[in-house]
Design an enzyme around this catalytic site. Structure first.
Site, PDB file in Angstrom:
ATOM      1  N   ASP A 151      -7.019   5.437  -8.579  1.00 37.27           N
ATOM      2  CA  ASP A 151      -7.664   4.271  -7.957  1.00 37.27           C
ATOM      3  C   ASP A 151      -9.119   4.130  -8.404  1.00 37.27           C
ATOM      4  OD1 ASP A 151      -7.690   2.011  -6.349  1.00 37.27           O
ATOM      5  OD2 ASP A 151      -6.837   3.014  -4.601  1.00 37.27           O
ATOM      6  N   ASP A 204      -4.705  -6.093  -4.058  1.00 34.01           N
ATOM      7  CA  ASP A 204      -3.603  -5.543  -3.264  1.00 34.01           C
ATOM      8  C   ASP A 204      -2.658  -6.633  -2.749  1.00 34.01           C
ATOM      9  OD1 ASP A 204      -4.955  -3.228  -3.684  1.00 34.01           O
ATOM     10  OD2 ASP A 204      -5.034  -2.634  -1.581  1.00 34.01           O
TER      11      ASP A 204
HETATM   12  C1  GLA Z   1      -6.350   0.530  -2.935  1.00 32.20           C
HETATM   13  C2  GLA Z   1      -5.081   0.379  -3.773  1.00 32.20           C
HETATM   14  C3  GLA Z   1      -3.871   0.410  -2.844  1.00 32.20           C
HETATM   15  C4  GLA Z   1      -3.843   1.719  -2.074  1.00 32.20           C
HETATM   16  C5  GLA Z   1      -5.146   1.890  -1.312  1.00 32.20           C
HETATM   17  C6  GLA Z   1      -5.260   3.274  -0.695  1.00 32.20           C
HETATM   18  O1  GLA Z   1      -6.560  -0.558  -2.092  1.00 32.20           O
HETATM   19  O2  GLA Z   1      -5.112  -0.813  -4.502  1.00 32.20           O
HETATM   20  O3  GLA Z   1      -2.676   0.264  -3.607  1.00 32.20           O
HETATM   21  O4  GLA Z   1      -3.671   2.772  -2.993  1.00 32.20           O
HETATM   22  O5  GLA Z   1      -6.289   1.723  -2.164  1.00 32.20           O
HETATM   23  O6  GLA Z   1      -6.476   3.489  -0.053  1.00 32.20           O
END
Ligand code: GLA
Length: 383
Positions: A151, A204
């Site tokens: 991430d 997301d």
């Molecule tokens: C980000 C990623 C998500 C998830 C969250 C976890 O938002 O894009 O897919 O992994 O972090 O904290």
């Protein structure tokens, strides 16, 4: 000259210290990866027991048999603080660490995915891998991890995104274990296909129709970057999480498959409705996603800005996969023309991948009723 090359070698091996020295071929996922990830349904509420139950459900539901294999722990498996320089699995939720989970999954023919972050902290403020990449990758390899989602939260001061991801790639290449690298930077950049096996092209997902449609439109812009072992990732599936209808969920599955997207379920596999299971395990649709040609389908024809037809080339050059996607608030008749999907005018055979039925031969085009927010998925064959 000789001294120069010796010192270069020294610099190189110091840079790699602890990561071992066997580069591994990294075409580890020649077709889009399939599995389950904890985030969409469970957020930080994950544990060894939960992951084991998901694995059991993946096997008993038949999902494993149709290709799902990765069980991926997202954020929060780890503590916020390191111990002796190492990441620490939360002792309350993973009392024996991560290795027993990897062993359990491997014994059941499945694989383990794990999550970390290029910053000092993850998005949920757990310890990230910045400055500890070598140690973390070695630990992942020792535990038996097969897939890393990496991430982009909390980057270190003056750090560089590309360098951070390349460093991680290098460690993974040299850790002595094949490990898939999933880049999670919430948007596409052209360095990604040479660094990751898959990369997020979008922010997301949420369990809402409007957001799902937005992700399709964003992901479709990068179709030309998709090829075998190199996958655009419009984020995970929400199928079965309750915020959309079964018709809309089926559309997510159709669109992910026509776009050759990773199929990473994000629901509770222990309590799936028959409709959710039927959607997630439609073998004919999965075969379109997993077609070895590895091309991402694109929008080829529209009769309205929300009546859209997508087509995907398949390894059989006589065959095309087609999705007719109705984004309007009303049911509509939609027509796909052979010319628009790269076939000649004249006769072609049509198969419906949800009815699992050959529909016969049609001249020049095929018309079908598609409910609001629904989609039809066809295969069209021409000699
Ligand atoms: C980000 C990623 C998500 C998830 C969250 C976890 O938002 O894009 O897919 O992994 O972090 O904290």
């Amino acid at each position: 000259m000789k001294i120069k090359s010796v010192s270069l070698l020294l610099i190189f091996s110091l840079g790699m210290s602890g990561c071992g020295s066997n580069p591994i071929n990294h075409n580890l996922t020649p077709t889009p990866p399939m599995g389950w990830n904890s985030w969409n349904k469970f957020g930080c509420g994950i544990s060894f027991l939960l992951a084991r139950e998901m694995a059991d459900a993946m096997v008993s539901s038949g999902m494993k048999d149709v290709g799902y294999q990765y069980v991926i722990l997202d954020d929060c498996w780890q503590l916020a603080e390191r111990h002796n320089g190492h990441l620490v699995p939360n002792p309350e939720t993973f009392p024996n660490g991560i290795k027993p989970l990897a062993d359990y999954l491997h014994a059941h023919g499945l694989k383990l995915g794990i999550y970390s972050d290029r910053g000092r902290l993850t998005c949920e403020n757990k310890a990230g891998s910045y400055d500890h990449e070598t140690t973390d990758v070695q630990d992942f390899a020792d535990w038996g991890v097969d897939y890393v989602k990496y991430d982009n939260c909390n980057p270190a001061f003056l750090s560089n995104q590309i360098e951070d991801y390349k460093r991680m790639r290098e460690c993974l290449n040299n850790c002595g274990r094949p490990i898939v690298f999933s880049i999670c930077c919430w948007g596409f950049a052209d360095w990604m296909p040479s660094v990751g096996d898959l990369w997020r092209t979008t922010g997301d997902i949420t369990d809402k129709w409007d957001r799902f449609v937005e992700l399709v439109d964003t992901n479709q812009q990068y179709a030309s970057y998709c090829s075998p072992s190199h996958w655009n990732d419009p984020d995970m599936l929400e199928i079965g999480n309750g915020g959309m209808t079964d018709v809309e969920y089926r559309s997510q599955f159709n669109m992910w498959a026509i776009m050759a997207a990773p199929l990473i379920a994000g629901n509770d596999l222990r309590t799936m409705s028959p409709a959710t299971l039927e959607t997630l395990t439609n073998k004919e649709v999965i075969a379109v996603d997993q077609d070895p040609l590895g091309q991402q389908g694109t929008m080829v024809e529209s009769s309205d800005k929300d009546l859209l037809i997508y087509a995907k080339n398949l390894s059989n050059p006589h065959e095309k996969a087609v999705v007719l996607f109705n984004r309007t608030a009303y049911g509509a008749k939609m027509t796909v023309h052979w010319k628009a999907i790269g076939l000649a005018e004249g006769k072609a055979k049509v198969r419906d991948l949800w009815m699992h039925k050959d529909l016969g031969e049609f001249k020049d085009s095929y018309k079908v009723y598609v409910p609001s927010h629904g989609s039809a998925m066809l295969k069209v064959f021409q000699n």
